[in-house]
Design a protein around this motif. Structure first.
Motif, PDB file in Angstrom:
ATOM      1  N   LEU A 326      31.300  42.538  35.375  1.00 57.50           N
ATOM      2  CA  LEU A 326      30.585  41.639  34.453  1.00 57.50           C
ATOM      3  C   LEU A 326      31.531  41.015  33.435  1.00 57.50           C
ATOM      4  O   LEU A 326      31.367  39.847  33.054  1.00 57.50           O
ATOM      5  N   ASP A 327      32.517  41.770  32.985  1.00 56.07           N
ATOM      6  CA  ASP A 327      33.460  41.261  31.989  1.00 56.07           C
ATOM      7  C   ASP A 327      34.474  40.286  32.583  1.00 56.07           C
ATOM      8  O   ASP A 327      35.159  39.575  31.836  1.00 56.07           O
ATOM      9  N   ARG A 328      34.554  40.238  33.925  1.00 56.98           N
ATOM     10  CA  ARG A 328      35.583  39.406  34.551  1.00 56.98           C
ATOM     11  C   ARG A 328      35.043  38.113  35.157  1.00 56.98           C
ATOM     12  O   ARG A 328      35.846  37.250  35.539  1.00 56.98           O
ATOM     13  N   VAL A 329      33.721  37.963  35.274  1.00 53.82           N
ATOM     14  CA  VAL A 329      33.209  36.724  35.868  1.00 53.82           C
ATOM     15  C   VAL A 329      33.541  35.550  34.945  1.00 53.82           C
ATOM     16  O   VAL A 329      33.558  35.681  33.716  1.00 53.82           O
ATOM     17  N   SER A 333      27.115  33.089  35.201  1.00 57.12           N
ATOM     18  CA  SER A 333      26.632  33.525  33.895  1.00 57.12           C
ATOM     19  C   SER A 333      26.229  34.989  33.926  1.00 57.12           C
ATOM     20  O   SER A 333      25.688  35.475  34.922  1.00 57.12           O
ATOM     21  N   HIS A 334      26.462  35.674  32.818  1.00 52.14           N
ATOM     22  CA  HIS A 334      25.982  37.044  32.646  1.00 52.14           C
ATOM     23  C   HIS A 334      24.746  36.948  31.751  1.00 52.14           C
ATOM     24  O   HIS A 334      24.843  36.711  30.547  1.00 52.14           O
ATOM     25  N   ALA A 380      28.535  26.940  47.162  1.00 50.52           N
ATOM     26  CA  ALA A 380      28.666  28.354  47.522  1.00 50.52           C
ATOM     27  C   ALA A 380      30.109  28.824  47.485  1.00 50.52           C
ATOM     28  O   ALA A 380      30.388  29.975  47.115  1.00 50.52           O
ATOM     29  N   ASP A 381      31.048  27.957  47.859  1.00 48.99           N
ATOM     30  CA  ASP A 381      32.465  28.351  47.831  1.00 48.99           C
ATOM     31  C   ASP A 381      32.919  28.714  46.425  1.00 48.99           C
ATOM     32  O   ASP A 381      33.703  29.658  46.237  1.00 48.99           O
ATOM     33  N   ASP A 382      32.439  27.971  45.430  1.00 46.95           N
ATOM     34  CA  ASP A 382      32.840  28.242  44.052  1.00 46.95           C
ATOM     35  C   ASP A 382      32.240  29.551  43.548  1.00 46.95           C
ATOM     36  O   ASP A 382      32.889  30.301  42.801  1.00 46.95           O
ATOM     37  N   ILE A 383      31.019  29.839  43.962  1.00 44.49           N
ATOM     38  CA  ILE A 383      30.400  31.114  43.579  1.00 44.49           C
ATOM     39  C   ILE A 383      31.178  32.270  44.194  1.00 44.49           C
ATOM     40  O   ILE A 383      31.509  33.252  43.521  1.00 44.49           O
ATOM     41  N   ILE A 384      31.486  32.158  45.476  1.00 44.83           N
ATOM     42  CA  ILE A 384      32.223  33.218  46.171  1.00 44.83           C
ATOM     43  C   ILE A 384      33.593  33.435  45.532  1.00 44.83           C
ATOM     44  O   ILE A 384      34.024  34.579  45.321  1.00 44.83           O
ATOM     45  N   THR A 385      34.284  32.351  45.205  1.00 46.01           N
ATOM     46  CA  THR A 385      35.607  32.471  44.588  1.00 46.01           C
ATOM     47  C   THR A 385      35.538  33.251  43.278  1.00 46.01           C
ATOM     48  O   THR A 385      36.377  34.121  43.011  1.00 46.01           O
ATOM     49  N   ASP A 386      34.515  32.966  42.459  1.00 47.46           N
ATOM     50  CA  ASP A 386      34.407  33.666  41.179  1.00 47.46           C
ATOM     51  C   ASP A 386      34.064  35.136  41.390  1.00 47.46           C
ATOM     52  O   ASP A 386      34.637  36.020  40.730  1.00 47.46           O
ATOM     53  N   LEU A 387      33.123  35.426  42.281  1.00 47.61           N
ATOM     54  CA  LEU A 387      32.775  36.828  42.543  1.00 47.61           C
ATOM     55  C   LEU A 387      33.961  37.586  43.120  1.00 47.61           C
ATOM     56  O   LEU A 387      34.171  38.759  42.798  1.00 47.61           O
ATOM     57  N   GLU A 388      34.721  36.933  43.974  1.00 52.14           N
ATOM     58  CA  GLU A 388      35.898  37.576  44.549  1.00 52.14           C
ATOM     59  C   GLU A 388      36.911  37.963  43.486  1.00 52.14           C
ATOM     60  O   GLU A 388      37.430  39.094  43.480  1.00 52.14           O
ATOM     61  N   GLN A 389      37.208  37.039  42.568  1.00 56.34           N
ATOM     62  CA  GLN A 389      38.216  37.361  41.548  1.00 56.34           C
ATOM     63  C   GLN A 389      37.714  38.451  40.608  1.00 56.34           C
ATOM     64  O   GLN A 389      38.496  39.262  40.106  1.00 56.34           O
ATOM     65  N   ALA A 390      36.384  38.494  40.364  1.00 63.02           N
ATOM     66  CA  ALA A 390      35.835  39.525  39.493  1.00 63.02           C
ATOM     67  C   ALA A 390      35.872  40.903  40.147  1.00 63.02           C
ATOM     68  O   ALA A 390      35.908  41.923  39.464  1.00 63.02           O
ATOM     69  N   LEU A 391      35.883  40.909  41.485  1.00 61.28           N
ATOM     70  CA  LEU A 391      35.926  42.186  42.219  1.00 61.28           C
ATOM     71  C   LEU A 391      37.344  42.640  42.523  1.00 61.28           C
ATOM     72  O   LEU A 391      37.540  43.772  43.008  1.00 61.28           O
ATOM     73  N   ALA A 392      38.324  41.795  42.271  1.00 59.97           N
ATOM     74  CA  ALA A 392      39.695  42.137  42.636  1.00 59.97           C
ATOM     75  C   ALA A 392      40.141  43.417  41.928  1.00 59.97           C
ATOM     76  O   ALA A 392      39.900  43.611  40.735  1.00 59.97           O
ATOM     77  N   LEU A 393      40.783  44.297  42.666  1.00 61.45           N
ATOM     78  CA  LEU A 393      41.211  45.594  42.127  1.00 61.45           C
ATOM     79  C   LEU A 393      42.477  45.443  41.298  1.00 61.45           C
ATOM     80  O   LEU A 393      43.279  44.544  41.522  1.00 61.45           O
TER      81      LEU A 393
END
Length: 393
Positions: A326-329, A333-334, A380-393
């Motif tokens: 949540l802190d990385r998206v 929007s949160h 959808a590509d932009d949503i996926i890109t943001d979720l991906e970076q927020a999940l990055a380890l």
């Protein structure tokens, strides 16, 4: 709706159902910002209050804008009657409280929105109304819990936030065989994806704040369904006052005109996002009704036309992983809302369902790492890109 091409399609009904045109011959329905309406004479006033004739009296009772909004929803859901309310929760409370008295009993699905849970477990018991929760995975539990004093059945399907489904045709048949009304919260699906009244439900409730508005602008609720049931709801609402404003009704009626095209986009993007993150190393599981891994996939395909705009990601690492995500998206929007043009992520365990005990959350599969993604209308590509970076380890 019938397949007879002489019947207007869903989109046409949503756009072309309008209040009568005034002498000004407007193309778009005007706002009726008035608290009250004038009577023709003393006899007209008497007849209106005696309910011998129809007409406008006071905007807490009805208004041309709320009337238009309700008429559209009745056509789209297949309901005989309906009322508009100030919020989704006022619709839920009215649909429940208008039909129960001290000593009555309600059977509800265990997976419910947090505020609905509070109504059933903390508010209605003050007036001697009890409730029990049935397990969606055990249909026999519904029959087992019904008592002689059970006055209604209440369900969400898909549920918030776990996306559990209930077989509405089966439950509707059970309710009808026992002579008990079935009330369905249809907020997540909307009438475009699912029409519970055609599957045996008596009443549908909506938080119009969500997909019906679709742009995060206004609050609103609605109750649609059986005429006799709605008569009780109308009496309750008339004397307790959860009225929708004319302005909100005007906006929501206009929003219904684009519901179909918006839901098509929400659903297409949601399915793509669910498929993309299914098997992601940072994600323990993905829930989406039209994802083949969903345990009720076959039911979803039978009961809904598309899978909806909500995707659930259960992150590996529990609470800490959820907070970090949540802190990385950045783009999304949160927030605690859903159904917006903007993609929204929510952590139910610490917000919308935080009043539930850990055991209650566990019973409805709300894990500490569960993230509810309300997929918006961005690419959808932009949503996926943001979720991906927020999940990055």
């Amino acid at each position: 709706m019938s397949d007879d091409r002489s019947d207007p399609h869903f989109e046409t009904l949503a756009i072309r159902t309008q209040a009568p045109v005034t002498a000004e011959r407007e193309h778009s329905v005007p706002l009726y910002l008035t608290s009250s309406f004038r009577f023709d004479d003393a006899e007209h006033a008497r007849a209106l209050f005696a309910e011998e004739v129809s007409g406008n009296v006071y905007s807490r009772y009805a208004n041309p804008n709320t009337d238009e909004f309700v008429r559209k929803l009745c056509l789209l859901e297949g309901g005989e009657d309906g009322i508009a309310t100030a919020s989704g929760m006022s619709a839920v409370f009215t649909a429940l409280a208008a039909r129960v008295s001290a000593g009555d009993h309600i059977v509800a699905s265990r997976a419910l929105f947090g505020s609905t849970h509070q109504i059933l477990t903390r508010l209605l018991p003050r007036w001697g109304v009890t409730s029990d929760y049935a397990d969606v995975a055990d249909p026999a539990s519904w029959e087992r819990l019904i008592r002689p004093n059970t006055r209604l059945l209440f369900v969400e399907t898909p549920s918030n936030p776990g996306l559990e489904l209930i077989d509405l045709a089966w439950l509707g048949a059970l309710a009808q065989s026992r002579g008990i009304p079935l009330v369905v919260d249809n907020c997540f699906a909307t009438p475009y994806l699912q029409q519970p009244l055609r599957l045996g439900a008596s009443v549908v409730v909506h938080s119009a704040t969500k997909y019906i508005d679709g742009q995060g602008r206004v609050l609103g609720g609605a109750i649609v369904g059986d005429r006799a049931y709605l008569a009780d709801c109308r009496f309750f609402a008339r004397h307790t006052g959860p009225a929708m404003s004319a302005f909100n009704a005007w906006l929501l009626s206009k929003s219904l005109e684009t519901l179909a095209v918006r839901m098509d986009r929400h659903c297409a993007s949601a399915l793509r996002i669910a498929t993309h993150f299914d098997g992601h190393p940072a994600v323990e599981s993905v829930r989406y009704p039209f994802l083949p891994s969903h345990p009720q996939y076959a039911l979803a395909r039978r009961q809904m036309t598309q899978g909806g705009g909500i995707v659930v990601l259960v992150l590996r690492g529990g609470l800490d992983a959820g907070r970090r995500f949540l802190d990385r998206v950045r783009l999304v929007s949160h927030s605690a809302n859903l159904g917006d043009t903007r993609t929204i992520v929510t952590h139910p365990a610490s917000t919308t369902h935080s009043k539930l005990t850990p055991a209650e959350r566990a019973a409805v599969a709300i894990a500490d790492g569960l993230i509810r993604v309300s997929v918006g209308l961005e690419h959808a590509d932009d949503i996926i890109t943001d979720l991906e970076q927020a999940l990055a380890l």
